[in-house]
Motif scaffolding. Structure first.
Motif, PDB file in Angstrom:
ATOM      1  N   SER A  80       0.907  -0.967  -0.078  1.00 43.12           N
ATOM      2  CA  SER A  80      -0.051  -0.024   0.211  1.00 43.12           C
ATOM      3  C   SER A  80       0.778   1.172   0.030  1.00 43.12           C
ATOM      4  O   SER A  80       0.573   2.386  -0.837  1.00 43.12           O
ATOM      5  CB  SER A  80      -0.798  -0.096   1.308  1.00 43.12           C
ATOM      6  OG  SER A  80      -1.710   1.144   1.397  1.00 43.12           O
ATOM      7  N   ILE A  81       1.901   1.171   0.708  1.00 44.66           N
ATOM      8  CA  ILE A  81       2.794   2.410   1.033  1.00 44.66           C
ATOM      9  C   ILE A  81       3.543   2.728  -0.465  1.00 44.66           C
ATOM     10  O   ILE A  81       3.719   3.776  -1.068  1.00 44.66           O
ATOM     11  CB  ILE A  81       3.985   2.325   1.964  1.00 44.66           C
ATOM     12  CG1 ILE A  81       3.346   2.320   3.455  1.00 44.66           C
ATOM     13  CG2 ILE A  81       5.113   3.216   1.867  1.00 44.66           C
ATOM     14  CD1 ILE A  81       4.162   1.835   4.530  1.00 44.66           C
ATOM     15  N   LEU A  82       3.932   1.533  -1.049  1.00 45.15           N
ATOM     16  CA  LEU A  82       4.609   1.449  -2.487  1.00 45.15           C
ATOM     17  C   LEU A  82       3.540   2.179  -3.348  1.00 45.15           C
ATOM     18  O   LEU A  82       4.125   2.881  -4.335  1.00 45.15           O
ATOM     19  CB  LEU A  82       5.056   0.249  -3.105  1.00 45.15           C
ATOM     20  CG  LEU A  82       6.536  -0.200  -2.055  1.00 45.15           C
ATOM     21  CD1 LEU A  82       6.752  -1.806  -2.547  1.00 45.15           C
ATOM     22  CD2 LEU A  82       7.346   0.537  -2.605  1.00 45.15           C
ATOM     23  N   LYS A  83       2.445   1.849  -3.290  1.00 50.64           N
ATOM     24  CA  LYS A  83       1.323   1.878  -4.454  1.00 50.64           C
ATOM     25  C   LYS A  83       1.123   3.743  -4.036  1.00 50.64           C
ATOM     26  O   LYS A  83       1.208   4.493  -5.039  1.00 50.64           O
ATOM     27  CB  LYS A  83       0.180   1.295  -4.185  1.00 50.64           C
ATOM     28  CG  LYS A  83      -1.067   1.735  -5.070  1.00 50.64           C
ATOM     29  CD  LYS A  83      -2.268   0.897  -4.824  1.00 50.64           C
ATOM     30  CE  LYS A  83      -3.407   1.442  -5.970  1.00 50.64           C
ATOM     31  NZ  LYS A  83      -4.661   0.537  -5.324  1.00 50.64           N
ATOM     32  N   ASP A  84       1.242   4.140  -2.933  1.00 50.82           N
ATOM     33  CA  ASP A  84       0.902   5.597  -2.523  1.00 50.82           C
ATOM     34  C   ASP A  84       2.132   6.431  -2.973  1.00 50.82           C
ATOM     35  O   ASP A  84       2.025   7.574  -3.629  1.00 50.82           O
ATOM     36  CB  ASP A  84       0.613   5.860  -1.174  1.00 50.82           C
ATOM     37  CG  ASP A  84      -0.445   5.223  -0.672  1.00 50.82           C
ATOM     38  OD1 ASP A  84      -1.460   4.989  -1.308  1.00 50.82           O
ATOM     39  OD2 ASP A  84      -0.938   5.043   0.592  1.00 50.82           O
ATOM     40  N   LEU A  85       3.451   5.793  -2.772  1.00 46.48           N
ATOM     41  CA  LEU A  85       4.429   6.310  -3.400  1.00 46.48           C
ATOM     42  C   LEU A  85       4.473   6.708  -4.780  1.00 46.48           C
ATOM     43  O   LEU A  85       4.832   7.358  -5.282  1.00 46.48           O
ATOM     44  CB  LEU A  85       5.787   5.737  -2.629  1.00 46.48           C
ATOM     45  CG  LEU A  85       6.091   6.002  -1.440  1.00 46.48           C
ATOM     46  CD1 LEU A  85       7.231   4.914  -0.727  1.00 46.48           C
ATOM     47  CD2 LEU A  85       6.291   7.303  -0.891  1.00 46.48           C
ATOM     48  N   ALA A  86       4.279   5.657  -5.412  1.00 51.64           N
ATOM     49  CA  ALA A  86       4.156   5.360  -6.802  1.00 51.64           C
ATOM     50  C   ALA A  86       3.100   6.452  -7.324  1.00 51.64           C
ATOM     51  O   ALA A  86       3.385   7.361  -8.252  1.00 51.64           O
ATOM     52  CB  ALA A  86       3.834   4.227  -7.581  1.00 51.64           C
ATOM     53  N   LEU A  87       2.163   6.668  -6.714  1.00 54.67           N
ATOM     54  CA  LEU A  87       1.055   7.693  -7.074  1.00 54.67           C
ATOM     55  C   LEU A  87       1.759   9.252  -7.012  1.00 54.67           C
ATOM     56  O   LEU A  87       1.709  10.121  -7.772  1.00 54.67           O
ATOM     57  CB  LEU A  87      -0.403   7.593  -6.397  1.00 54.67           C
ATOM     58  CG  LEU A  87      -1.022   6.408  -6.800  1.00 54.67           C
ATOM     59  CD1 LEU A  87      -2.252   6.232  -5.933  1.00 54.67           C
ATOM     60  CD2 LEU A  87      -1.609   6.595  -8.287  1.00 54.67           C
ATOM     61  N   LEU A  88       2.439   9.489  -5.761  1.00 52.05           N
ATOM     62  CA  LEU A  88       2.623  10.481  -5.292  1.00 52.05           C
ATOM     63  C   LEU A  88       4.220  11.186  -6.364  1.00 52.05           C
ATOM     64  O   LEU A  88       4.411  12.269  -6.473  1.00 52.05           O
ATOM     65  CB  LEU A  88       3.341  10.482  -4.038  1.00 52.05           C
ATOM     66  CG  LEU A  88       2.185  10.631  -2.913  1.00 52.05           C
ATOM     67  CD1 LEU A  88       3.006  10.458  -1.202  1.00 52.05           C
ATOM     68  CD2 LEU A  88       1.387  11.948  -2.950  1.00 52.05           C
ATOM     69  N   SER A  89       4.753  10.073  -6.854  1.00 54.59           N
ATOM     70  CA  SER A  89       5.915  10.213  -7.948  1.00 54.59           C
ATOM     71  C   SER A  89       5.690  10.207  -9.166  1.00 54.59           C
ATOM     72  O   SER A  89       6.592  10.206 -10.197  1.00 54.59           O
ATOM     73  CB  SER A  89       6.918   9.493  -7.471  1.00 54.59           C
ATOM     74  OG  SER A  89       6.728   8.119  -7.470  1.00 54.59           O
ATOM     75  N   THR A  90       4.219  10.250  -9.750  1.00 57.30           N
ATOM     76  CA  THR A  90       4.067   9.994 -11.198  1.00 57.30           C
ATOM     77  C   THR A  90       4.430  11.151 -11.928  1.00 57.30           C
ATOM     78  O   THR A  90       4.880  10.965 -13.069  1.00 57.30           O
ATOM     79  CB  THR A  90       2.579   9.718 -11.295  1.00 57.30           C
ATOM     80  OG1 THR A  90       1.739  10.671 -11.031  1.00 57.30           O
ATOM     81  CG2 THR A  90       2.234   8.402 -10.847  1.00 57.30           C
TER      82      THR A  90
END
Length: 141
Positions: A80-90
């Protein structure tokens, strides 16, 4: 009369044998029941021992599975954290909404404000110098 006496003796012998047979059958039935009771008691002890082993196994397995389940939960949290980080760094060239709002609401404190906001000129220069010594951000991908 001898025939009658012989028949009586034979009848007495038959009755004695019949009585002895009944006594032996009763004794055998009693011993079979005692043996069955002992076998039931032994079987019960064996089953209780197996149950204790089983319960110990289940307890140990439960402890291991609890650890594994918590690891799975940790992995799910990490995903979940990785998914959130991926969204924040798009979009690295755009500020997130919260940062943009902060920049828009930020203002330089005026010199007439309280002494808490007053910083000497040298402190401002030091902070600018320290900020300029930071490495440049990585180029956008």
């Amino acid at each position: 009369m001898t025939l009658c006496v012989a028949a009586d003796k034979s009848s007495e012998k038959r009755n004695a044998l019949q009585h002895q047979l009944e006594h032996l059958q009763n004794e055998t039935n009693r011993k079979v029941k005692e043996t069955e009771e002992r076998e039931r008691a032994h079987l019960s002890r064996i089953l209780l021992e197996e149950r204790k082993w089983f319960c110990g196994l289940v307890k140990a397995l439960t402890m291991v599975l609890d650890v594994e389940v918590s690891r799975i939960a940790d992995i799910e949290r990490l995903q979940s954290i990785l998914k959130d980080l991926a969204l924040l760094s798009t979009q690295p060239s755009e500020l997130p909404d919260g940062s943009r709002e902060f920049v828009e609401s930020w203002s330089i404190p005026s010199s007439s404000s309280s002494s808490l906001h007053h910083r000497p000129l040298q402190d401002s220069r030091d902070s600018l110098t320290s900020q300029s010594s930071l490495p440049p951000p990585p180029p956008p991908a």
